[in-house]
Enzyme design. Structure first.
Site, PDB file in Angstrom:
ATOM      1  N   PRO A 194       0.824  -1.215   0.000  1.00 36.86           N
ATOM      2  CA  PRO A 194       0.000   0.000   0.000  1.00 36.86           C
ATOM      3  C   PRO A 194       0.851   1.254   0.000  1.00 36.86           C
ATOM      4  O   PRO A 194       1.854   1.357   0.715  1.00 36.86           O
ATOM      5  CB  PRO A 194      -0.807  -0.141   1.294  1.00 36.86           C
ATOM      6  CG  PRO A 194      -0.950  -1.616   1.463  1.00 36.86           C
ATOM      7  CD  PRO A 194       0.349  -2.202   0.975  1.00 36.86           C
ATOM      8  N   CYS A 195       0.436   2.207  -0.809  1.00 38.09           N
ATOM      9  CA  CYS A 195       1.329   3.306  -1.169  1.00 38.09           C
ATOM     10  C   CYS A 195       1.037   4.611  -0.452  1.00 38.09           C
ATOM     11  O   CYS A 195       1.724   5.599  -0.670  1.00 38.09           O
ATOM     12  CB  CYS A 195       1.234   3.551  -2.678  1.00 38.09           C
ATOM     13  SG  CYS A 195      -0.461   3.954  -3.217  1.00 38.09           S
ATOM     14  N   GLN A 196       0.043   4.677   0.425  1.00 40.07           N
ATOM     15  CA  GLN A 196      -0.366   5.963   0.974  1.00 40.07           C
ATOM     16  C   GLN A 196       0.755   6.768   1.634  1.00 40.07           C
ATOM     17  O   GLN A 196       0.820   7.985   1.457  1.00 40.07           O
ATOM     18  CB  GLN A 196      -1.519   5.783   1.967  1.00 40.07           C
ATOM     19  CG  GLN A 196      -2.822   5.348   1.333  1.00 40.07           C
ATOM     20  CD  GLN A 196      -2.953   3.834   1.287  1.00 40.07           C
ATOM     21  OE1 GLN A 196      -1.953   3.123   1.347  1.00 40.07           O
ATOM     22  NE2 GLN A 196      -4.169   3.338   1.183  1.00 40.07           N
TER      23      GLN A 196
ATOM     24  N   PHE B 241       3.671   7.230   0.800  1.00 46.04           N
ATOM     25  CA  PHE B 241       4.621   7.789  -0.160  1.00 46.04           C
ATOM     26  C   PHE B 241       3.937   8.523  -1.311  1.00 46.04           C
ATOM     27  O   PHE B 241       4.602   8.968  -2.233  1.00 46.04           O
ATOM     28  CB  PHE B 241       5.501   6.670  -0.721  1.00 46.04           C
ATOM     29  CG  PHE B 241       6.104   5.814   0.344  1.00 46.04           C
ATOM     30  CD1 PHE B 241       7.144   6.271   1.126  1.00 46.04           C
ATOM     31  CD2 PHE B 241       5.599   4.545   0.604  1.00 46.04           C
ATOM     32  CE1 PHE B 241       7.682   5.488   2.128  1.00 46.04           C
ATOM     33  CE2 PHE B 241       6.132   3.754   1.599  1.00 46.04           C
ATOM     34  CZ  PHE B 241       7.178   4.233   2.369  1.00 46.04           C
TER      35      PHE B 241
END
Length: 408
Positions: free
Chosen positions: A80-82, A84
């Protein structure tokens, strides 16, 4: 079939691309129950584990995938990228990033890599993972891979690149970071971009023009019902007054419409509309009521239209509501870019080149209809006409000032 372990699978964006390149998803691990339900609905043959990567032992992943250590051809996944993402800067300034508990997923990926030792791995994340001066997440991954090698005797030497998906034939402007490594130490080489606006000359090869939203959507019939697709709220009636390929900036003193807003005082995606002659902008996972990109017919995109923009295979179905559908599709990786990289992994690392053409690349449409006609600005917006001030610049806006004051 080549064998894949998939982590943070979502609804299968990476997996669909690898599938088209001749890989079989032996086991997929995903925390979100809606995504798991959708994967099982579309790919009942996949073994789907619903759970947190940090709570599921690697031995269970191998058992469910009917695999032994070192047997998998590739480990794929997009933690999950939140922490960054670019949007986190808008909301929180310099976000907590590695202090954010959601960044623990990086350690989870590395643990599975260590324990399963696939012949190759591919990890994807948002472009913000590698922002200059803010690349601590990338450095954690590179250090972690070195530790995996020390612990297991593997020789993964990851190559990484910020990939602009539109430059590889995806009809969408979306930027992702990919890391690829081979267990035997081979150095992976990313393929060069194939699409763009640059004109070739004797020193550089000619690129194909970008694929457009019309290439992706032009053969999809208009929906029979607009239920759930209408743009409501305060700004919904303003969208038909904005030309294709434009956003709220059309209605600023520098634009061609009425001066209703200040220049660059809103998010770029505010009242953003697709153009038939350009790639789509990034499909958002959690858009507000006036956040696009919207269809040129002044509505939200349907499930099948968003799947086409994401280059998913045809025929997918989903039983979830609009909010969950948008979130899952907005968080996904375009499957075409996964297919391209999977074919390169086959050729460069696994020594079994794929045959035939790319299956998920859209077909270019020669005829492009003219832009839709604009509607007049409704009377209720006329009271907003003024010589609005422009945004003062990066780090000087109202929210930035509040953050500085809070820090002091």
């Amino acid at each position: 079939m080549l064998k894949t372990i998939s982590l943070f699978s979502g609804i299968g964006g990476l997996d669909f691309g690898f599938e088209e390149a001749g890989f079989e998803t032996r086991v997929a691990l995903e925390l979100d129950k809606f995504a798991c339900r959708t994967m099982r609905l579309n790919r009942p043959s996949w073994e789907v584990i619903e759970g947190d990567v940090n709570a599921v032992p690697s031995s269970v992943i191998l058992e469910k995938g009917r695999l032994s250590v070192g047997e998998a051809d590739v480990l794929i996944g997009g933690p999950p990228c939140q922490p960054f993402s670019k949007s986190s800067y808008w909301v929180r300034g310099d976000s907590l990033r590695l202090d954010d508990p959601r960044a623990d997923t990086l350690a989870g990926y590395l643990r599975v890599l260590r324990d399963t030792q696939p012949k190759a791995f591919l990890l994807e994340n948002v472009g913000g993972l590698a922002y200059e001066g803010k690349d601590e997440g990338l450095q954690v991954l590179l250090d972690g891979i070195r530790q995996v090698n020390q612990a297991t005797g593997t020789r993964y030497e990851p190559a990484w690149r910020v990939v602009r998906c539109a430059e590889y034939g995806v009809p969408q402007i979306r930027e992702r970071v990919f890391l690829v490594g081979a267990r035997d130490g081979r150095q992976f080489r990313f393929p060069e971009p194939t699409h763009g606006e640059a004109v070739g000359d004797m020193f550089s090869p000619t690129r194909e023009p970008f694929m457009t939203a019309w290439d992706a959507l032009g053969d999809i019939a208009e929906p029979n019902s607009l239920d759930g697709l209408r743009i409501g709220g305060k700004w919904g009636e303003l969208l038909p007054t904005i030309p294709e390929g434009q956003n709220y900036l059309w209605h600023t003193p520098r634009g061609g419409g009425m001066p209703l807003f200040g220049w660059r005082t809103r998010y770029w995606s505010f009242l953003l509309k697709l153009s038939k002659r350009l790639p789509s902008w990034t499909v958002q996972a959690q858009p507000g009521s006036a956040i696009g990109p919207f269809h040129w017919k002044n509505r939200r995109m349907t499930f099948h239209e968003m799947c086409a923009i994401q280059t998913f295979p045809k025929g997918l179905i989903m039983h979830e509501g609009r909010t969950e559908m948008q979130r899952m599709l907005g968080n996904a990786v375009p499957s075409l870019i996964a297919e391209i990289l999977a074919r390169e992994i086959r050729k460069q690392i696994l020594d079994v080149p794929a045959k035939g053409r790319l299956a998920l690349k859209p077909k270019r449409k020669e005829f492009v209809p003219p832009p839709e006609r604009l509607a007049p600005v409704p009377d209720r917006y006329h009271e907003l006409v003024a010589n609005h001030a422009e945004h003062p610049g990066t780090g000087k806006g109202r929210n930035a000032s509040k953050r500085v004051q809070a820090a002091e």
